[in-house]
Design a protein around this motif. Structure first.
Motif, mmCIF file in Angstrom:
data_model
loop_
_atom_site.group_PDB
_atom_site.id
_atom_site.type_symbol
_atom_site.label_atom_id
_atom_site.label_comp_id
_atom_site.label_asym_id
_atom_site.label_seq_id
_atom_site.Cartn_x
_atom_site.Cartn_y
_atom_site.Cartn_z
ATOM 1 N N GLN A 228 57.286 29.637 25.019
ATOM 2 C CA GLN A 228 56.053 28.846 24.887
ATOM 3 C C GLN A 228 54.853 29.639 25.416
ATOM 4 O O GLN A 228 53.786 29.667 24.797
ATOM 5 C CB GLN A 228 56.165 27.537 25.685
ATOM 6 N N GLU B 107 51.791 18.924 18.140
ATOM 7 C CA GLU B 107 51.211 20.226 18.489
ATOM 8 C C GLU B 107 52.309 21.273 18.660
ATOM 9 O O GLU B 107 53.365 21.006 19.216
ATOM 10 C CB GLU B 107 50.374 20.111 19.773
ATOM 11 N N THR B 108 52.013 22.468 18.166
ATOM 12 C CA THR B 108 52.993 23.551 18.207
ATOM 13 C C THR B 108 52.503 24.670 19.130
ATOM 14 O O THR B 108 51.331 24.713 19.493
ATOM 15 C CB THR B 108 53.150 24.162 16.799
ATOM 16 N N ASP B 109 53.386 25.594 19.447
ATOM 17 C CA ASP B 109 52.991 26.742 20.272
ATOM 18 C C ASP B 109 51.887 27.548 19.579
ATOM 19 O O ASP B 109 50.962 28.033 20.234
ATOM 20 C CB ASP B 109 54.199 27.657 20.517
ATOM 21 N N GLU B 110 51.984 27.673 18.260
ATOM 22 C CA GLU B 110 50.968 28.433 17.511
ATOM 23 C C GLU B 110 49.619 27.713 17.590
ATOM 24 O O GLU B 110 48.568 28.339 17.731
ATOM 25 C CB GLU B 110 51.373 28.611 16.039
ATOM 26 N N ARG C 18 52.216 17.420 22.251
ATOM 27 C CA ARG C 18 53.278 18.079 21.468
ATOM 28 C C ARG C 18 54.194 17.008 20.878
ATOM 29 O O ARG C 18 54.581 17.068 19.715
ATOM 30 C CB ARG C 18 54.090 19.027 22.358
#
Ligand code: PEP
Length: 247
Positions: free
Chosen positions: A145, A103-106, A98
């Motif tokens: 998250q 990197e994203t939650d999606e 992340r």
């Protein structure tokens, strides 16, 4: 049903492929039988690790994947490729990914769906930064998250997921969350699973703690009611990993 203790060693970008087989072989016969041990090795060492765990009850995990099945994504590795070579687990959304790779939650959600589709067990990492903990928003951050990571994942599939609660401030720092802090957040994650799905899902899902786990603190952490093992970085590269796993 009793949840099994699952301890995954995250080797990160450490250990050469040529050292991997011998290192794993050195643990043979040392772990308690009721533990599920997972060696999450660098991508280039996965095939050696898969070979090394043959005839044991250890599993091999990857540290990342690409959510698409195949295509023009130079340098990437798909879930199907990992499954095809005998990999069983995959870490998704580690805080280092992340932080350094955006990197994203999606994105974590897309990768988790891809992993499940290929029959892999995703180890989904969530956790707050020190700033967020100091602002007293830990539970909100971790709930969000987790909720986004599980978006559109059905009840049948979610039981195959592992969630790793890893406070960012505890990873690789030598600062471990107290067992009370870790249990509070792991319980909040389990309560969220009951809210999003039902009690049976909440009871079935493995929730790990990660963040400077070592041979001395593992026993107390893993004996908390809502902590079902750990995701372990530094200590998984040492002989001490035996004490971590056996708790
Ligand atoms: C990790 O890599 O997920 C981790 C928790 O590292 P460490 O155990 O070294 O803090």
């Amino acid at each position: 049903m009793e949840r099994k203790i699952v301890v995954a060693g995250n080797w990160k970008m450490n250990m050469l492929p040529s050292q991997t087989g011998e290192f794993i072989a050195g643990f043979k016969g040392k772990f308690k039988d009721d533990r599920q041990v997972v060696f999450c090795v660098p991508a280039v060492s996965l095939s050696v690790a898969v070979e090394a765990v043959k005839g044991t009850n250890y599993a091999v995990g990857a540290q990342n994947l690409h959510e698409k099945e195949s295509g023009a994504y130079t340098g990437e590795i798909s879930s199907q490729m990992l499954a095809d070579m005998g990999v069983k687990y995959v870490i998704i959304g580690h805080s280092e990914r992340r932080q350094y790779f955006g990197e994203t939650d999606e994105g974590v959600n897309a990768k988790a769906q891809s992993a499940l589709g290929a029959g892999l067990i995703p180890i989904i990492c969530v956790g707050e930064t020190l700033e967020e903990r100091n602002k007293n928003i830990t539970l909100e951050v971790v709930r969000l998250q987790t909720k986004v990571a599980l978006h559109n994942i059905e009840e049948k599939a979610v039981k195959n997921i592992v969630i790793a609660y890893e406070p960012v401030w505890a990873i690789g720092t030598g600062l471990t969350a107290t067992s009370q802090q870790a249990e509070e957040v792991c319980k909040a994650i389990r309560d969220l699973l009951a809210e999003l799905y039902n009690d049976s899902v909440a009871k079935a899902v493995t929730i790990q703690y990660g963040g400077s786990v070592n041979g001395k603190n593992a026993g107390e952490l893993f004996s908390q009611p809502n902590i079902d093992g750990g995701l372990v970085g530094g200590a998984s590269l040492k002989a001490e990993f035996v004490d971590v796993v056996n708790g």
